[in-house]
Scaffold this motif. Sequence first.
Motif, PDB file in Angstrom:
ATOM      1  N   GLN A  12     -28.157 -21.170   4.552  1.00 44.42           N
ATOM      2  CA  GLN A  12     -28.801 -22.178   5.404  1.00 44.42           C
ATOM      3  C   GLN A  12     -30.032 -21.615   6.118  1.00 44.42           C
ATOM      4  O   GLN A  12     -30.980 -22.348   6.382  1.00 44.42           O
ATOM      5  CB  GLN A  12     -27.800 -22.676   6.447  1.00 44.42           C
ATOM      6  CG  GLN A  12     -28.351 -23.708   7.400  1.00 44.42           C
ATOM      7  CD  GLN A  12     -27.335 -24.095   8.462  1.00 44.42           C
ATOM      8  OE1 GLN A  12     -26.162 -23.718   8.393  1.00 44.42           O
ATOM      9  NE2 GLN A  12     -27.772 -24.836   9.435  1.00 44.42           N
ATOM     10  N   TRP A  13     -30.009 -20.325   6.430  1.00 42.15           N
ATOM     11  CA  TRP A  13     -31.091 -19.673   7.160  1.00 42.15           C
ATOM     12  C   TRP A  13     -31.697 -18.571   6.281  1.00 42.15           C
ATOM     13  O   TRP A  13     -31.429 -17.389   6.483  1.00 42.15           O
ATOM     14  CB  TRP A  13     -30.562 -19.070   8.468  1.00 42.15           C
ATOM     15  CG  TRP A  13     -30.051 -20.066   9.438  1.00 42.15           C
ATOM     16  CD1 TRP A  13     -28.766 -20.481   9.598  1.00 42.15           C
ATOM     17  CD2 TRP A  13     -30.828 -20.794  10.382  1.00 42.15           C
ATOM     18  NE1 TRP A  13     -28.694 -21.410  10.596  1.00 42.15           N
ATOM     19  CE2 TRP A  13     -29.946 -21.625  11.096  1.00 42.15           C
ATOM     20  CE3 TRP A  13     -32.191 -20.825  10.693  1.00 42.15           C
ATOM     21  CZ2 TRP A  13     -30.367 -22.480  12.103  1.00 42.15           C
ATOM     22  CZ3 TRP A  13     -32.614 -21.675  11.704  1.00 42.15           C
ATOM     23  CH2 TRP A  13     -31.716 -22.490  12.396  1.00 42.15           C
ATOM     24  N   ASP A  73     -34.498 -17.100   6.135  1.00 42.68           N
ATOM     25  CA  ASP A  73     -35.365 -16.101   6.772  1.00 42.68           C
ATOM     26  C   ASP A  73     -34.581 -15.084   7.591  1.00 42.68           C
ATOM     27  O   ASP A  73     -35.166 -14.222   8.243  1.00 42.68           O
ATOM     28  CB  ASP A  73     -36.393 -16.785   7.677  1.00 42.68           C
ATOM     29  CG  ASP A  73     -37.401 -17.599   6.872  1.00 42.68           C
ATOM     30  OD1 ASP A  73     -37.614 -17.256   5.691  1.00 42.68           O
ATOM     31  OD2 ASP A  73     -37.955 -18.561   7.413  1.00 42.68           O
ATOM     32  N   TRP A  74     -33.265 -15.204   7.553  1.00 49.88           N
ATOM     33  CA  TRP A  74     -32.398 -14.313   8.303  1.00 49.88           C
ATOM     34  C   TRP A  74     -31.345 -13.721   7.372  1.00 49.88           C
ATOM     35  O   TRP A  74     -30.902 -14.355   6.436  1.00 49.88           O
ATOM     36  CB  TRP A  74     -31.674 -15.078   9.416  1.00 49.88           C
ATOM     37  CG  TRP A  74     -32.579 -15.611  10.481  1.00 49.88           C
ATOM     38  CD1 TRP A  74     -33.258 -16.796  10.455  1.00 49.88           C
ATOM     39  CD2 TRP A  74     -32.918 -14.982  11.699  1.00 49.88           C
ATOM     40  NE1 TRP A  74     -33.988 -16.940  11.608  1.00 49.88           N
ATOM     41  CE2 TRP A  74     -33.793 -15.835  12.393  1.00 49.88           C
ATOM     42  CE3 TRP A  74     -32.554 -13.774  12.303  1.00 49.88           C
ATOM     43  CZ2 TRP A  74     -34.309 -15.523  13.640  1.00 49.88           C
ATOM     44  CZ3 TRP A  74     -33.065 -13.464  13.544  1.00 49.88           C
ATOM     45  CH2 TRP A  74     -33.941 -14.332  14.198  1.00 49.88           C
ATOM     46  N   MET A  91     -24.017 -19.602   6.200  1.00 49.30           N
ATOM     47  CA  MET A  91     -25.137 -19.553   7.147  1.00 49.30           C
ATOM     48  C   MET A  91     -26.328 -18.800   6.555  1.00 49.30           C
ATOM     49  O   MET A  91     -27.475 -19.175   6.790  1.00 49.30           O
ATOM     50  CB  MET A  91     -24.696 -18.905   8.451  1.00 49.30           C
ATOM     51  CG  MET A  91     -23.764 -19.771   9.267  1.00 49.30           C
ATOM     52  SD  MET A  91     -23.264 -18.984  10.801  1.00 49.30           S
ATOM     53  CE  MET A  91     -24.815 -19.061  11.696  1.00 49.30           C
ATOM     54  N   LEU A 150     -29.790 -19.090  16.514  1.00 43.79           N
ATOM     55  CA  LEU A 150     -30.802 -19.145  15.459  1.00 43.79           C
ATOM     56  C   LEU A 150     -31.746 -20.330  15.679  1.00 43.79           C
ATOM     57  O   LEU A 150     -32.962 -20.208  15.503  1.00 43.79           O
ATOM     58  CB  LEU A 150     -30.127 -19.238  14.086  1.00 43.79           C
ATOM     59  CG  LEU A 150     -29.482 -17.945  13.596  1.00 43.79           C
ATOM     60  CD1 LEU A 150     -28.528 -18.219  12.452  1.00 43.79           C
ATOM     61  CD2 LEU A 150     -30.542 -16.947  13.197  1.00 43.79           C
ATOM     62  N   ARG A 151     -31.198 -21.454  16.073  1.00 42.82           N
ATOM     63  CA  ARG A 151     -32.039 -22.621  16.358  1.00 42.82           C
ATOM     64  C   ARG A 151     -32.973 -22.346  17.530  1.00 42.82           C
ATOM     65  O   ARG A 151     -34.164 -22.662  17.474  1.00 42.82           O
ATOM     66  CB  ARG A 151     -31.179 -23.846  16.638  1.00 42.82           C
ATOM     67  CG  ARG A 151     -30.476 -24.373  15.415  1.00 42.82           C
ATOM     68  CD  ARG A 151     -29.633 -25.619  15.709  1.00 42.82           C
ATOM     69  NE  ARG A 151     -28.716 -25.894  14.620  1.00 42.82           N
ATOM     70  CZ  ARG A 151     -29.078 -26.398  13.448  1.00 42.82           C
ATOM     71  NH1 ARG A 151     -30.338 -26.677  13.208  1.00 42.82           N
ATOM     72  NH2 ARG A 151     -28.181 -26.608  12.510  1.00 42.82           N
ATOM     73  N   ALA A 156     -27.145 -11.926  12.965  1.00 44.98           N
ATOM     74  CA  ALA A 156     -28.292 -12.398  12.180  1.00 44.98           C
ATOM     75  C   ALA A 156     -29.444 -11.445  12.454  1.00 44.98           C
ATOM     76  O   ALA A 156     -29.764 -11.157  13.613  1.00 44.98           O
ATOM     77  CB  ALA A 156     -28.660 -13.827  12.577  1.00 44.98           C
ATOM     78  N   ASP A 162     -25.321 -20.047  15.236  1.00 43.49           N
ATOM     79  CA  ASP A 162     -26.184 -21.119  14.756  1.00 43.49           C
ATOM     80  C   ASP A 162     -27.080 -21.629  15.897  1.00 43.49           C
ATOM     81  O   ASP A 162     -28.277 -21.848  15.699  1.00 43.49           O
ATOM     82  CB  ASP A 162     -25.340 -22.252  14.179  1.00 43.49           C
ATOM     83  CG  ASP A 162     -26.160 -23.231  13.387  1.00 43.49           C
ATOM     84  OD1 ASP A 162     -26.765 -22.815  12.377  1.00 43.49           O
ATOM     85  OD2 ASP A 162     -26.210 -24.410  13.785  1.00 43.49           O
ATOM     86  N   THR A 209     -35.688 -19.903  16.384  1.00 44.57           N
ATOM     87  CA  THR A 209     -36.630 -20.569  15.490  1.00 44.57           C
ATOM     88  C   THR A 209     -37.577 -21.464  16.285  1.00 44.57           C
ATOM     89  O   THR A 209     -38.794 -21.458  16.049  1.00 44.57           O
ATOM     90  CB  THR A 209     -35.877 -21.382  14.421  1.00 44.57           C
ATOM     91  OG1 THR A 209     -35.050 -20.481  13.678  1.00 44.57           O
ATOM     92  CG2 THR A 209     -36.835 -22.080  13.477  1.00 44.57           C
TER      93      THR A 209
END
Length: 94
Positions: free
Chosen positions: A39-40, A42-43, A36, A80-81, A56, A77, A84
């Motif tokens: 994948q992310w 910025d975190w 993850m 996070l979505r 996160a 996840d 964002t």
Amino acid sequence: MTRDQRPRGRHRDGTEPGVFLRRAWDLDKRAEARRMAAQWPDWTVLYGPGSRRFYAMAAWPVPEPLILEASTAVDLDALLRQETLALVRDGGPS
């Protein structure tokens, strides 16, 4: 006999040090957190073996800490979505 004079168990003089096996807990969850994190970007994504939760943290300057937490990687996840989308909708990080 005072407290300082008592033998100290396996730490006393003449005693061989014990063998301790290091145990890595929740390797699959830690691997999921690393996936993850890639994948992310910025975190900063971590798994806490003590709490058994995923975290996160925003990896950009924010006025106060921005930390998301969830009990599963799927739930984190989704958070996070949502975060964002909210940032994009509101014009990005301040």
